[in-house]
Structures are given as structure tokens and as C-alpha cells.
Enzyme design. Structure first.
Site, PDB file in Angstrom:
ATOM      1  N   THR A  12      26.083 -50.688   6.126  1.00 25.23           N
ATOM      2  CA  THR A  12      26.802 -51.121   4.923  1.00 25.23           C
ATOM      3  C   THR A  12      28.179 -51.668   5.242  1.00 25.23           C
ATOM      4  O   THR A  12      28.631 -52.641   4.634  1.00 25.23           O
ATOM      5  CB  THR A  12      26.934 -49.944   3.938  1.00 25.23           C
ATOM      6  OG1 THR A  12      25.634 -49.495   3.564  1.00 25.23           O
ATOM      7  CG2 THR A  12      27.693 -50.355   2.694  1.00 25.23           C
ATOM      8  N   SER A  54      20.565 -49.411   8.858  1.00 28.27           N
ATOM      9  CA  SER A  54      20.265 -48.271   9.716  1.00 28.27           C
ATOM     10  C   SER A  54      18.908 -47.641   9.423  1.00 28.27           C
ATOM     11  O   SER A  54      18.424 -46.831  10.217  1.00 28.27           O
ATOM     12  CB  SER A  54      21.366 -47.204   9.619  1.00 28.27           C
ATOM     13  OG  SER A  54      21.325 -46.517   8.389  1.00 28.27           O
TER      14      SER A  54
END
Length: 335
Positions: A12, A54
């Protein structure tokens, strides 16, 4: 002035807005442009390793991150890894086990908002990570929301809030407040440089076995699921109830576990409860588990237990050896 290597893997913190939602799209040098103040206390070099969400992080990627740290180890005083929050706790655990003779800080960080968000958490987390990477301490850590967390004890507890991570069954190592690092008293004992520095060259173990599955028990779970999962793995971690309870009524989990064990599958038992771990001998059902050839996860986080089993399976093919390795503390990951 300390030299720090920033390794970017996406997440992010490096994401940009697209028509289909946030996706990693910024490079490490761009991240540095948002935190110019670090130049007053660290000389930071940026390098891109990956640029992924991720959720796509794989065990093979952990090896590449560890190898990159080893390749650059002699040129830097500390390392910062920017990473997505969803699997950060797995990567912080993996680096704890893969990196040997570590005598410098390796700090993972990320954010709940992209670094381009003016009131987001990315800038603070990244600055704190760089600052802690300049400390005279060794180990793998997570820097998030002003907290420095022991790598294998980190757990994501909030999906949106900036205070996303907490330290499970171990004190927060330190806090970063007004540009100062304030250590927890316990951490001063456990992570004192003289106690955490090693003789010998740093190196990375180059094998890991990804064939470890995690199964969370629920009331009514078909024991046949254990049998099916065991066909596709070498190790299994089971999140049991409470202090280590498994059902032996109607849907008998014990028969399914014995079947998997007889097929050569290694099994570790942990708890679904966030804190304080398991004690298998407290209740009769838990005591019954001790009669099986399974490994107690004690007070480890499930994510650290999964990763440690992956790492341990690469070098141990014997139950007693595997149990010994998992129960041997590494960076205070287990009591």
C-alpha cells in the site's frame, strides 16, 4: 552518519490509484522524495526488489529479500524493507529465521494509506523505520504507528486503522517519539548490542519448504478435511480452541490427526486466541493431544509458527529434531 539501504517490495505504501483500485506503482526513489528530513540523520540508498501487493508475497520472495540483505551487508549499517501489511508478519518471521549472524537492524514497515495521501501514515512509518535502522541493535523488527515490534512477534490486528500491528506475547521493543527511540525495559535486556552481536560472517540459509498449511478449527468441521489437506503438504499447523482443545465427540479430530501423522505429516498445535498461547495439559482434551506426536506452538503467533516450520523442515526430517528446532528460541519468538 549511518548508511541505510531501503529495499522496496511494493504494498500500500507504494500504491497508486487506478480504476480497479489501489495497486503498487511507485518506486523506492519516489518514496524517499516524500521524506526529505531523513537526510539529516541517515544516508539512505534506495533499491527496488519487487513491486507487488503483499497478498502475492511467496516464500521464494523471502529468500530473495534475505539474499539481497546479505549481498549488501558490509556496505550499510541498517536495512529498511517497505512491504504490504497483509503478509508483513510472515516476512518479518521468515527473515528472522533465514538471516544468520545478524548484527545490524533489519526493519520492515508499510502503511494503511498510500504515501501520496497527505494525512496518511506512510511518512511517519517510513521515517521511524529509517531512524530505528540507525540504532546500534541487531535483529528483525516491524516499525508501525510509532511502535517497534519484535519481528516474529508482530501481528496485524486492524485492517484499516493506522495502529495496524501489535506485539503478541512479548513487549513492544521500543517507541519512536519526537525523533527519539525509547526502549522498553525488557528489550534493553534482550536486545542489548553486546548480547545480540555475533561472531562470524552474516549469511542466508538458502532453503525453505513452502508445503505447510494452516487450518483453523470451527465447530462442525469435517475431520476428513484434515485428511485431504495432508495430501498436499509436509507440515500442518492447527489453530485449536482455547488452550489447545480438539473435538473428540461426533466429529473426532483425533482419528484424523493420527491418520495424517501415520502418513508422515508433521503437525503443530497452536490456538485461535490472540494472546497467552496454549497449555495442552490444562484440560482433559488438551492432555489427550499430548499423547499424539504433535508439536506444541506454545506462545508463538500462528504466522511465526507456520514460517518456522517451513524453515525447520528444510533441514530436519526427524520429529524429535524438528520439535527441538521449533522450541529453540530465536529472537525471543517462543517461551
Amino acid at each position: 552518519m549511518k548508511k541505510v539501504l531501503l529495499l522496496s517490495t511494493g504494498g500500500t505504501i507504494a500504491s497508486i490509484k487506478t480504476e480497479k483500485g489501489l495497486t503498487p506503482g511507485r518506486f523506492s526513489r519516489e518514496l524517499l522524495e516524500y521524506i526529505p528530513q531523513v537526510k539529516y540523520f541517515a544516508e539512505v540508498t534506495a533499491k527496488d526488489l519487487l513491486n507487488i501487493d503483499s497478498s502475492n508475497m511467496q516464500p521464494e520472495d523471502w529468500l530473495e529479500i534475505a539474499k539481497e540483505i546479505v549481498r549488501n551487508y558490509n556496505d550499510y549499517d541498517g536495512f529498511v524493507i517497505t512491504h504490504g501489511t497483509d503478509t508483513m508478519e510472515y516476512t518479518s518471521s521468515a527473515l528472522t529465521y533465514l538471516l544468520k549472524n545478524l548484527s545490524k537492524p533489519v526493519v520492515l514497515t508499510g502503511s494503511q494509506k498510500s504515501i501520496e495521501e497527505p494525512l496518511g501514515d506512510a511518512n511517519r512509518n517510513l521515517i521511524d523505520a529509517v531512524r530505528f535502522a540507525c540504532e546500534d541493535i541487531s535483529g528483525v523488527f516491524v516499525a508501525f504507528c510509532g511502535k517497534i515490534i519484535n519481528g516474529p512477534r508482530a501481528k496485524k490486528i486492524n485492517s484499516k486503522s493506522y495502529d495496524a500491528f501489535d506485539s503478541i506475547n512479548y513487549p513492544v521493543v521500543a517507541s519512536v517519539k519526537e525523533n527519539y527511540v525509547c526502549y522498553h525495559e525488557r528489550a534493553c535486556q534482550d536486545f542489548e548490542p553486546s548480547l545480540s552481536s555475533y561472531n562470524g560472517q552474516v549469511y542466508c540459509e538458502d532453503q525453505i519448504v513452502p508445503d505447510v498449511n494452516l487450518l483453523k478449527l470451527v465447530p462442525g468441521l469435517d475431520p476428513g478435511l484434515i485428511k485431504e489437506i495432508s495430501k498436499h503438504c509436509r507440515g500442518m499447523v492447527i489453530e485449536s480452541f482455547g488452550l489447545g482443545g480438539l473435538s473428540d465427540r461426533k466429529r473426532n479430530m483425533f482419528d484424523a490427526l493420527e491418520n495424517a501423522l501415520n502418513r508422515g505429516i508433521y503437525i503443530a498445535i497452536t490456538t485461535q486466541v490472540l494472546r497467552e498461547g496454549i497449555e495442552l495439559g490444562t484440560y482433559a482434551l488438551g492432555d489427550k493431544v499430548t499423547n499424539l506426536k504433535v508439536i506444541s506452538g506454545k506462545d508463538m503467533t500462528p504466522s511465526a509458527l507456520v514460517v518456522k516450520m517451513m524453515w525447520a523442515l528444510a533441514k530436519n526430517q526427524n520429529f524429535e529434531e524438528l520439535k527441538k528446532v521449533i522450541h529453540t528460541p530465536i529472537q525471543k519468538d517462543i517461551y
